[in-house]
Design a protein around this motif. Sequence first.
Motif, PDB file in Angstrom:
ATOM      1  N   ASN A  74       0.838  -1.197   0.000  1.00  0.00           N
ATOM      2  CA  ASN A  74       0.000   0.000   0.000  1.00  0.00           C
ATOM      3  C   ASN A  74       0.883   1.261   0.000  1.00  0.00           C
ATOM      4  O   ASN A  74       2.068   1.190   0.289  1.00  0.00           O
ATOM      5  CB  ASN A  74      -0.858  -0.036   1.270  1.00  0.00           C
ATOM      6  N   ILE A  75       0.266   2.403  -0.329  1.00  0.00           N
ATOM      7  CA  ILE A  75       0.942   3.692  -0.147  1.00  0.00           C
ATOM      8  C   ILE A  75       0.290   4.321   1.075  1.00  0.00           C
ATOM      9  O   ILE A  75      -0.921   4.546   1.075  1.00  0.00           O
ATOM     10  CB  ILE A  75       0.738   4.623  -1.360  1.00  0.00           C
ATOM     11  N   SER A  76       1.060   4.612   2.113  1.00  0.00           N
ATOM     12  CA  SER A  76       0.442   5.143   3.326  1.00  0.00           C
ATOM     13  C   SER A  76      -0.159   6.512   3.043  1.00  0.00           C
ATOM     14  O   SER A  76       0.461   7.364   2.418  1.00  0.00           O
ATOM     15  CB  SER A  76       1.454   5.224   4.462  1.00  0.00           C
ATOM     16  N   GLY A  77      -1.380   6.704   3.490  1.00  0.00           N
ATOM     17  CA  GLY A  77      -2.069   7.969   3.274  1.00  0.00           C
ATOM     18  C   GLY A  77      -2.780   8.048   1.938  1.00  0.00           C
ATOM     19  O   GLY A  77      -3.398   9.058   1.631  1.00  0.00           O
ATOM     20  N   ALA A  78      -2.685   7.013   1.128  1.00  0.00           N
ATOM     21  CA  ALA A  78      -3.318   7.066  -0.197  1.00  0.00           C
ATOM     22  C   ALA A  78      -3.914   5.709  -0.565  1.00  0.00           C
ATOM     23  O   ALA A  78      -3.775   5.235  -1.691  1.00  0.00           O
ATOM     24  CB  ALA A  78      -2.310   7.514  -1.249  1.00  0.00           C
ATOM     25  N   THR A  79      -4.594   5.072   0.415  1.00  0.00           N
ATOM     26  CA  THR A  79      -5.131   3.733   0.166  1.00  0.00           C
ATOM     27  C   THR A  79      -6.123   3.719  -0.985  1.00  0.00           C
ATOM     28  O   THR A  79      -6.083   2.829  -1.839  1.00  0.00           O
ATOM     29  CB  THR A  79      -5.816   3.198   1.441  1.00  0.00           C
ATOM     30  N   VAL A  80      -7.008   4.727  -1.025  1.00  0.00           N
ATOM     31  CA  VAL A  80      -8.042   4.731  -2.059  1.00  0.00           C
ATOM     32  C   VAL A  80      -7.402   4.794  -3.445  1.00  0.00           C
ATOM     33  O   VAL A  80      -7.781   4.057  -4.365  1.00  0.00           O
ATOM     34  CB  VAL A  80      -9.009   5.913  -1.845  1.00  0.00           C
ATOM     35  N   SER A  81      -6.410   5.676  -3.600  1.00  0.00           N
ATOM     36  CA  SER A  81      -5.760   5.827  -4.900  1.00  0.00           C
ATOM     37  C   SER A  81      -5.008   4.559  -5.281  1.00  0.00           C
ATOM     38  O   SER A  81      -5.095   4.093  -6.431  1.00  0.00           O
ATOM     39  CB  SER A  81      -4.782   7.003  -4.861  1.00  0.00           C
ATOM     40  N   ALA A  82      -4.275   3.974  -4.312  1.00  0.00           N
ATOM     41  CA  ALA A  82      -3.510   2.767  -4.603  1.00  0.00           C
ATOM     42  C   ALA A  82      -4.449   1.614  -4.954  1.00  0.00           C
ATOM     43  O   ALA A  82      -4.214   0.870  -5.909  1.00  0.00           O
ATOM     44  CB  ALA A  82      -2.646   2.404  -3.403  1.00  0.00           C
ATOM     45  N   GLN A  83      -5.549   1.522  -4.184  1.00  0.00           N
ATOM     46  CA  GLN A  83      -6.540   0.469  -4.440  1.00  0.00           C
ATOM     47  C   GLN A  83      -7.094   0.595  -5.862  1.00  0.00           C
ATOM     48  O   GLN A  83      -7.301  -0.410  -6.545  1.00  0.00           O
ATOM     49  CB  GLN A  83      -7.671   0.594  -3.409  1.00  0.00           C
ATOM     50  N   ALA A  84      -7.345   1.822  -6.289  1.00  0.00           N
ATOM     51  CA  ALA A  84      -7.932   2.042  -7.608  1.00  0.00           C
ATOM     52  C   ALA A  84      -6.993   1.557  -8.703  1.00  0.00           C
ATOM     53  O   ALA A  84      -7.431   0.932  -9.679  1.00  0.00           O
ATOM     54  CB  ALA A  84      -8.242   3.525  -7.797  1.00  0.00           C
ATOM     55  N   VAL A  85      -5.692   1.809  -8.540  1.00  0.00           N
ATOM     56  CA  VAL A  85      -4.734   1.363  -9.557  1.00  0.00           C
ATOM     57  C   VAL A  85      -4.703  -0.165  -9.588  1.00  0.00           C
ATOM     58  O   VAL A  85      -4.756  -0.776 -10.669  1.00  0.00           O
ATOM     59  CB  VAL A  85      -3.324   1.930  -9.253  1.00  0.00           C
ATOM     60  N   VAL A  86      -4.657  -0.782  -8.399  1.00  0.00           N
ATOM     61  CA  VAL A  86      -4.630  -2.236  -8.329  1.00  0.00           C
ATOM     62  C   VAL A  86      -5.887  -2.814  -8.980  1.00  0.00           C
ATOM     63  O   VAL A  86      -5.814  -3.754  -9.782  1.00  0.00           O
ATOM     64  CB  VAL A  86      -4.506  -2.697  -6.851  1.00  0.00           C
ATOM     65  N   ASP A  87      -7.049  -2.230  -8.656  1.00  0.00           N
ATOM     66  CA  ASP A  87      -8.305  -2.709  -9.232  1.00  0.00           C
ATOM     67  C   ASP A  87      -8.314  -2.569 -10.750  1.00  0.00           C
ATOM     68  O   ASP A  87      -8.770  -3.467 -11.465  1.00  0.00           O
ATOM     69  CB  ASP A  87      -9.494  -1.928  -8.645  1.00  0.00           C
TER      70      ASP A  87
END
Lengths: 197, 209
Positions: free
Chosen positions: A167-180
């Motif tokens: 994960n990227i700390s402080g940017a879970t939503v953004s990191a999740q979106a890229v993974v998705d």
Amino acid sequence: MRESVRMIVVLTLIAMISAGVLSSVYNFTNEIIQTNLASELESSIFTVLPQAVSVRTIHPGVSTLVEDDRSTLQETEGTVSIPVFEALDQAGMPIGYAFVSEHTGYNGTIKVLVGVETATETITAVKVLEHLETPGLGSRIESASFLHQFVGKSATDPLTLNRDIDNISGATVSAQAVVDAVRNGFPLAIKRYKEER
Amino acid sequence: MDRLIKDFLRGLWDENPVFRLLIGLCPTLAVTTSAVNGVAMGLATSFVLVCSSTIVSLLKKIIPGKVRIPSFIIIIATFVTIVDLSMNALLPDLHRVLGLFIPLIVVNCLVLGRSEAYASKMPVSWSIIDALGMGIGFTWALMLLGAIRELFGTGHVFGYLVLGDWFTPWQIMTLPPGAFITLGLLVGLINMITIYVHKLVRQQHKATN
């Protein structure tokens, strides 16, 4: 009565002139805009598949990078279609393909380009094409250390945040979106690539 | 002629849209993460401002009073769309950063405000001068704001490294709170300078009397 007629006539005239001017400006600029987008996408494909010498469009997708068209991952006629491009080497032999996928991030749609090697069916590189994430936080999805984690992954890998992707700390939503975006797009691209070849 | 120059200079300082009138703040706060963005937004707004003021001033006798606002908005929106399309075609890198905010120039109250309050009542040449003054005033304000935020937020100004490696960027400056803090301090500073200058002028006036 006379006044209201005048109001209608003047407003209509202004609107008509405006429409005329805009349509000619649009005609003039649209061609350049489309060329810009295409060359930008093409140079991006060369960065995710560095061995490639030329690029061939396998499937343009429901939307190629048209700005306000957000429908890339939608179903059309029962099948999902995303843009897929084939990369060829000097001899004209296919070495891999690249696909565009997208997912909603924290602030808007994140668009990624994923390069895949044909021989091993593994990811060669991931590039973020478009995003509107918070500068300094979500924008770290563009960092090499995050994107490098996708290299070598195949469609059978879990591709899940905190399992095989850090994960990227402080940017879970953004990191999740890229993974998705990568995980959802990958099987579709494989299917599309095999179908259309 | 004197009044023409005075009207032009008014937009630069005494009635500076950002620092004195505090209008058009949405793009001001949103795009000034760097000096280049500020200048580009300022120039785009100035272009729309000058063009729409000219047309509004030319058409002021033709447009009936009751439909003047929709007419102004159509004229402004036309120029904004022209800017949006040409910027997308000719400066795609800049458009990627500013793209979201360009269409919002339509509802920038600075543009509609000048059309309504000035251009619809004054001759064409006066309207152009007024729009130019306001546009340049808006541009330098955005450039200053952008330069300060870029300097403390990244250590660069106009993309050139100004502060060395010893400097730890203050991330907050490139985020929205940085915009509010910088704007607040600048408005205060500009007010202080204005008050000081006025006092000096008054003192001088007294002395000569």
